[in-house]
Design a protein around this motif. Sequence first.
Motif, PDB file in Angstrom:
ATOM      1  N   VAL A   1     -14.770   5.182  -2.862  1.00 55.86           N
ATOM      2  CA  VAL A   1     -14.795   3.780  -2.434  1.00 55.86           C
ATOM      3  C   VAL A   1     -13.898   3.505  -1.232  1.00 55.86           C
ATOM      4  O   VAL A   1     -13.941   2.422  -0.665  1.00 55.86           O
ATOM      5  CB  VAL A   1     -14.382   2.833  -3.577  1.00 55.86           C
ATOM      6  CG1 VAL A   1     -15.367   2.916  -4.715  1.00 55.86           C
ATOM      7  CG2 VAL A   1     -12.967   3.112  -4.048  1.00 55.86           C
ATOM      8  N   CYS A   2     -13.066   4.464  -0.839  1.00 61.27           N
ATOM      9  CA  CYS A   2     -12.111   4.162   0.230  1.00 61.27           C
ATOM     10  C   CYS A   2     -12.834   3.929   1.559  1.00 61.27           C
ATOM     11  O   CYS A   2     -13.505   4.814   2.066  1.00 61.27           O
ATOM     12  CB  CYS A   2     -11.111   5.300   0.401  1.00 61.27           C
ATOM     13  SG  CYS A   2     -10.001   5.014   1.785  1.00 61.27           S
ATOM     14  N   PRO A   3     -12.704   2.728   2.128  1.00 62.49           N
ATOM     15  CA  PRO A   3     -13.410   2.430   3.376  1.00 62.49           C
ATOM     16  C   PRO A   3     -12.797   3.146   4.577  1.00 62.49           C
ATOM     17  O   PRO A   3     -13.424   3.208   5.632  1.00 62.49           O
ATOM     18  CB  PRO A   3     -13.242   0.915   3.513  1.00 62.49           C
ATOM     19  CG  PRO A   3     -11.994   0.607   2.767  1.00 62.49           C
ATOM     20  CD  PRO A   3     -11.913   1.591   1.647  1.00 62.49           C
TER      21      PRO A   3
ATOM     22  N   ALA B   1      -3.639   5.222   8.194  1.00 58.97           N
ATOM     23  CA  ALA B   1      -4.948   4.598   8.372  1.00 58.97           C
ATOM     24  C   ALA B   1      -5.355   3.759   7.165  1.00 58.97           C
ATOM     25  O   ALA B   1      -6.360   3.059   7.209  1.00 58.97           O
ATOM     26  CB  ALA B   1      -6.001   5.666   8.641  1.00 58.97           C
ATOM     27  N   CYS B   2      -4.585   3.819   6.093  1.00 61.61           N
ATOM     28  CA  CYS B   2      -4.913   3.026   4.900  1.00 61.61           C
ATOM     29  C   CYS B   2      -4.794   1.552   5.243  1.00 61.61           C
ATOM     30  O   CYS B   2      -3.816   1.124   5.839  1.00 61.61           O
ATOM     31  CB  CYS B   2      -3.956   3.388   3.770  1.00 61.61           C
ATOM     32  SG  CYS B   2      -3.971   2.236   2.389  1.00 61.61           S
ATOM     33  N   ILE B   3      -5.810   0.762   4.879  1.00 54.27           N
ATOM     34  CA  ILE B   3      -5.756  -0.664   5.196  1.00 54.27           C
ATOM     35  C   ILE B   3      -5.272  -1.489   4.002  1.00 54.27           C
ATOM     36  O   ILE B   3      -5.331  -2.706   4.012  1.00 54.27           O
ATOM     37  CB  ILE B   3      -7.127  -1.192   5.669  1.00 54.27           C
ATOM     38  CG1 ILE B   3      -8.175  -0.988   4.577  1.00 54.27           C
ATOM     39  CG2 ILE B   3      -7.554  -0.520   6.963  1.00 54.27           C
ATOM     40  CD1 ILE B   3      -9.431  -1.796   4.822  1.00 54.27           C
ATOM     41  N   GLU B   4      -4.813  -0.816   2.973  1.00 53.65           N
ATOM     42  CA  GLU B   4      -4.226  -1.468   1.799  1.00 53.65           C
ATOM     43  C   GLU B   4      -5.203  -2.415   1.118  1.00 53.65           C
ATOM     44  O   GLU B   4      -4.813  -3.455   0.596  1.00 53.65           O
ATOM     45  CB  GLU B   4      -2.944  -2.217   2.195  1.00 53.65           C
ATOM     46  CG  GLU B   4      -1.935  -1.322   2.889  1.00 53.65           C
ATOM     47  CD  GLU B   4      -0.795  -2.082   3.544  1.00 53.65           C
ATOM     48  OE1 GLU B   4      -0.499  -3.182   3.083  1.00 53.65           O
ATOM     49  OE2 GLU B   4      -0.217  -1.563   4.504  1.00 53.65           O
ATOM     50  N   CYS B   5      -6.481  -2.051   1.132  1.00 52.06           N
ATOM     51  CA  CYS B   5      -7.489  -2.961   0.601  1.00 52.06           C
ATOM     52  C   CYS B   5      -7.495  -3.004  -0.917  1.00 52.06           C
ATOM     53  O   CYS B   5      -7.950  -3.970  -1.517  1.00 52.06           O
ATOM     54  CB  CYS B   5      -8.872  -2.551   1.096  1.00 52.06           C
ATOM     55  SG  CYS B   5      -9.374  -0.934   0.473  1.00 52.06           S
ATOM     56  N   GLY B   6      -7.003  -1.973  -1.565  1.00 52.74           N
ATOM     57  CA  GLY B   6      -6.939  -1.987  -3.018  1.00 52.74           C
ATOM     58  C   GLY B   6      -8.220  -1.541  -3.705  1.00 52.74           C
ATOM     59  O   GLY B   6      -8.310  -1.624  -4.933  1.00 52.74           O
ATOM     60  N   CYS B   7      -9.212  -1.075  -2.978  1.00 56.26           N
ATOM     61  CA  CYS B   7     -10.458  -0.611  -3.607  1.00 56.26           C
ATOM     62  C   CYS B   7     -10.169   0.553  -4.552  1.00 56.26           C
ATOM     63  O   CYS B   7     -10.719   0.635  -5.655  1.00 56.26           O
ATOM     64  CB  CYS B   7     -11.454  -0.153  -2.553  1.00 56.26           C
ATOM     65  SG  CYS B   7     -12.188  -1.493  -1.633  1.00 56.26           S
ATOM     66  N   CYS B   8      -9.311   1.469  -4.109  1.00 54.04           N
ATOM     67  CA  CYS B   8      -9.027   2.658  -4.902  1.00 54.04           C
ATOM     68  C   CYS B   8      -8.378   2.278  -6.224  1.00 54.04           C
ATOM     69  O   CYS B   8      -8.748   2.757  -7.290  1.00 54.04           O
ATOM     70  CB  CYS B   8      -8.142   3.617  -4.113  1.00 54.04           C
ATOM     71  SG  CYS B   8      -6.710   2.852  -3.353  1.00 54.04           S
ATOM     72  N   ASP B   9      -7.410   1.375  -6.138  1.00 57.90           N
ATOM     73  CA  ASP B   9      -6.765   0.804  -7.313  1.00 57.90           C
ATOM     74  C   ASP B   9      -7.758   0.285  -8.321  1.00 57.90           C
ATOM     75  O   ASP B   9      -7.667   0.505  -9.509  1.00 57.90           O
ATOM     76  CB  ASP B   9      -6.074  -0.467  -6.824  1.00 57.90           C
ATOM     77  CG  ASP B   9      -4.619  -0.406  -6.886  1.00 57.90           C
ATOM     78  OD1 ASP B   9      -4.091   0.465  -6.191  1.00 57.90           O
ATOM     79  OD2 ASP B   9      -4.065  -1.218  -7.603  1.00 57.90           O
TER      80      ASP B   9
ATOM     81  N   TRP C   1       1.464   2.032  -3.893  1.00 63.58           N
ATOM     82  CA  TRP C   1       2.162   3.221  -3.395  1.00 63.58           C
ATOM     83  C   TRP C   1       1.948   3.388  -1.903  1.00 63.58           C
ATOM     84  O   TRP C   1       2.847   3.780  -1.161  1.00 63.58           O
ATOM     85  CB  TRP C   1       1.665   4.481  -4.128  1.00 63.58           C
ATOM     86  CG  TRP C   1       2.333   4.707  -5.450  1.00 63.58           C
ATOM     87  CD1 TRP C   1       1.769   4.597  -6.682  1.00 63.58           C
ATOM     88  CD2 TRP C   1       3.699   5.076  -5.662  1.00 63.58           C
ATOM     89  NE1 TRP C   1       2.698   4.864  -7.647  1.00 63.58           N
ATOM     90  CE2 TRP C   1       3.898   5.172  -7.060  1.00 63.58           C
ATOM     91  CE3 TRP C   1       4.780   5.317  -4.818  1.00 63.58           C
ATOM     92  CZ2 TRP C   1       5.118   5.497  -7.627  1.00 63.58           C
ATOM     93  CZ3 TRP C   1       6.001   5.655  -5.381  1.00 63.58           C
ATOM     94  CH2 TRP C   1       6.166   5.742  -6.769  1.00 63.58           C
ATOM     95  N   PHE C   2       0.738   3.090  -1.453  1.00 59.88           N
ATOM     96  CA  PHE C   2       0.457   3.317  -0.032  1.00 59.88           C
ATOM     97  C   PHE C   2       1.174   2.301   0.835  1.00 59.88           C
ATOM     98  O   PHE C   2       1.643   2.621   1.926  1.00 59.88           O
ATOM     99  CB  PHE C   2      -1.055   3.298   0.227  1.00 59.88           C
ATOM    100  CG  PHE C   2      -1.764   4.360  -0.562  1.00 59.88           C
ATOM    101  CD1 PHE C   2      -1.093   5.505  -0.962  1.00 59.88           C
ATOM    102  CD2 PHE C   2      -3.089   4.215  -0.937  1.00 59.88           C
ATOM    103  CE1 PHE C   2      -1.717   6.489  -1.708  1.00 59.88           C
ATOM    104  CE2 PHE C   2      -3.730   5.200  -1.683  1.00 59.88           C
ATOM    105  CZ  PHE C   2      -3.038   6.330  -2.070  1.00 59.88           C
ATOM    106  N   ARG C   3       1.269   1.068   0.329  1.00 61.25           N
ATOM    107  CA  ARG C   3       2.042   0.063   1.086  1.00 61.25           C
ATOM    108  C   ARG C   3       3.479   0.523   1.235  1.00 61.25           C
ATOM    109  O   ARG C   3       4.072   0.443   2.296  1.00 61.25           O
ATOM    110  CB  ARG C   3       2.008  -1.271   0.349  1.00 61.25           C
ATOM    111  CG  ARG C   3       0.823  -2.100   0.708  1.00 61.25           C
ATOM    112  CD  ARG C   3       1.084  -3.530   0.368  1.00 61.25           C
ATOM    113  NE  ARG C   3       1.066  -3.718  -1.063  1.00 61.25           N
ATOM    114  CZ  ARG C   3       0.358  -4.650  -1.702  1.00 61.25           C
ATOM    115  NH1 ARG C   3      -0.363  -5.481  -1.011  1.00 61.25           N
ATOM    116  NH2 ARG C   3       0.404  -4.763  -2.997  1.00 61.25           N
TER     117      ARG C   3
HETATM  118  S1  SF4 Z   1      -6.018   0.971  -0.321  1.00 59.09           S
HETATM  119 FE1  SF4 Z   1      -7.055   2.757  -1.142  1.00 59.09          FE
HETATM  120  S2  SF4 Z   1      -9.228   2.384  -0.737  1.00 59.09           S
HETATM  121 FE2  SF4 Z   1      -8.096   0.964   0.568  1.00 59.09          FE
HETATM  122  S3  SF4 Z   1      -7.858   2.054   2.523  1.00 59.09           S
HETATM  123 FE3  SF4 Z   1      -6.024   2.516   1.319  1.00 59.09          FE
HETATM  124  S4  SF4 Z   1      -6.513   4.415   0.266  1.00 59.09           S
HETATM  125 FE4  SF4 Z   1      -8.444   3.606   0.999  1.00 59.09          FE
END
Ligand code: SF4
Lengths: 184, 508
Positions: free
Chosen positions: B390-392, B419-427, B439-441
């Motif tokens: 799902v990661c865009p 490059a992560c846009i912190e969209c939360g889809c993965c979550d 974690w990515f934020r």
């Molecule tokens: S928050 Fe998750 S799904 Fe969204 S861009 Fe980052 S790694 Fe990919």
Amino acid sequence: MLIAVVTLLALGLLIGLGLGWAAVRFRVESDPVIDQIDAILPQTQCGQCGYPGCRPYAEAIASDEADINQCPPGGEAGIRALADLLGREPKPLNPENGEEQPTTVAVIDEQACIGCTLCIQACPVDAIVGAAKLMHTVIEQECTGCDLCLPPCPVDCIAMVIPDQDGTVWAWPEPGRPAAGGVQ
Amino acid sequence: MSVPHDAGTPGGRFLHRLRGGLRLRHHKQVSCARPVERPVLPDVLIVPLQQHLGLPAQALVQAGDRVLKGQRLGEVDCSGGVSVHAPTSGTVRAIEHRPMSHPSGRSGPCVVIEPDGQDRWCEPSPVTDWQTREPRDLLDALCAAGVVGLGGAVFPTHQKASLGRVRGTRTLLLNGAECEPYISCDEMLMREEPHRVIDGARVLQRASGAEHVILAIEDQMGAVFDALQQAVGEATDIELVKVPAIYPEGGERQLIQVLTGQEVPADGLPADLGILVQNVGTAAAVADAVIRGRPLIERYVTVTGHGVAEPRNLLALIGTPVSHLVHHCGGYRDDADRLVVGGPMMGFSLRSDSEPVVKASNCLLVLSADDLRAPQPEMPCIRCGECARVCPAGLLPQQLQWQVRTGQWEAAADHHLRACIECGCCDFVCPSHIPLAAWFRHGKGQLKAQARERAAADHARERFDARAARLERQKQEKRERLAAKKKALRERSAAKKKTPVPNEEVRR
Ligand code: SF4
Ligand code: SF4
Ligand code: SF4
């Protein structure tokens, strides 16, 4: 048989000579390992490692004279990076060298300063400006927080403070550890 | 690069598929049913001096000053930020540190204004001849009017537009694809005031030098399309495009990918492709600033969620306490549980409803206890790969979270953590309930902090080396001076020995 031996010997000699000549001719002056170590050290230039600056400490590590756990400003992260680079096991910071502390900057109480210039001479990065008998001040952006200007000051008018945290420096804490903010 | 141009035939553009993403229930109807309202003036307005990305503005007023609506309260050099203005007329009560609706819960300097109830404007300063003016002047006007990106990033608009000018902007992409659930402020703006959006598009076009405009909205915004089409009229250089409602299609990079098939490089900017992306709310603010000479002092805010009695959109003054807006929407329901600024995917919890609405506040989401997924215990990653699917941004979240957790920063950077846009889809899809986006934020912040530290260390090394060189030089000079003196002395004494012999005798 003899011819083969002689040929190989001659060949070996020739190549050896060539290599020996190249080693002298193309000698690399600076040891890249020292540069790599120096790039990891925090450049606070505080001397807590027991050497007069980060570069000398880097040289000492490279020559196996010093251990990798002597730099308090670099802290755990610094030790880990050094261990990675040198292929050694990370170890805890040597308490004899000090403790890891938050980065600070020096501030001179400008009313109390008598203009003795002693702190200017102590500062390893020329972050203090002033002239004899005139008030001194610290350029915050240049200060590494090394504490070296504190002992020489005869009137104790220098303090170490945590620099103003403006919004540009804030970052999200680890999840599950809401250090500063209301994490969702 | 060439952008196929399909003006006049809405929907004629070929859309590319978004990589990853989620179809979420959008929950937008709840807040779109009621008309937009302007709440009555609150008792107090709290205007933070930093509401934009960059340096904080410096206050121009003092406690006790009387200010008019639209008067400048604080300013900063245009290279660092934008100005801040009074949302209504009244008296400055104080300039003090207050919480300012920031994810950190951090306080900062705010101008506290007590309205006088008259709402009296200061003299507006429109750029009347904007159609012929130099783009530079328009950008300056935007900076002076405090215009920033209202989609949430609050990046100063004049800076973004001038970046495009330097590299050559061909396309202005107006982003009306509000993809996060619950948020409907852009939709209501486009429905109620389409002309403001189109006017803003024209000004931005002039300011950025873009040849044509693409206005993207979501395919489920029915009434919006007609309203916009009427506002566009016969113009052929504005193209309306409906994109499918997939989260996070409204992300800047995602929208570009869907519309043009091009990918913005991970370490690049849309400007590299000749595209300037602006939110539709920003465009409306641009029109106000340049054509009407009015600074950015109000914005559309969605007040919604199951925890609020009458969800709706409000035209709120910047600085209005959140509680005042919730009160205008009928107050909290009994089961209101949490107040979130922004949407359910990317928003953050607000600590207190006394904090003000700022330029970044697009939505106040009051979640009820039912809405909140009971916090599930986190389990180890089972490597199911759902997150990567799902990661865009095309990342490998399962790999990244491991690297971030264990502090392998270089590896994480190599795997494009930035490059992560912190969209939360993965979550959202993770069956092990790992808080991946959080974690990515955190990790992205660490990478930035490290880069900052490295830069500071390099600078200190330079200064240290320069000082060492200077000391060495001084020592050398001293040595030379000493040597010269010694030599002079020796010469003199040698000369004395030779000639003054008779003198000595005389003296004796
Ligand atoms: S928050 Fe998750 S799904 Fe969204 S861009 Fe980052 S790694 Fe990919
Ligand atoms: S202890 Fe101080 S001088 Fe030594 S390496 Fe660390 S920062 Fe540099
Ligand atoms: S979705 Fe969760 S469990 Fe599955 S691979 Fe990603 S992190 Fe692991």
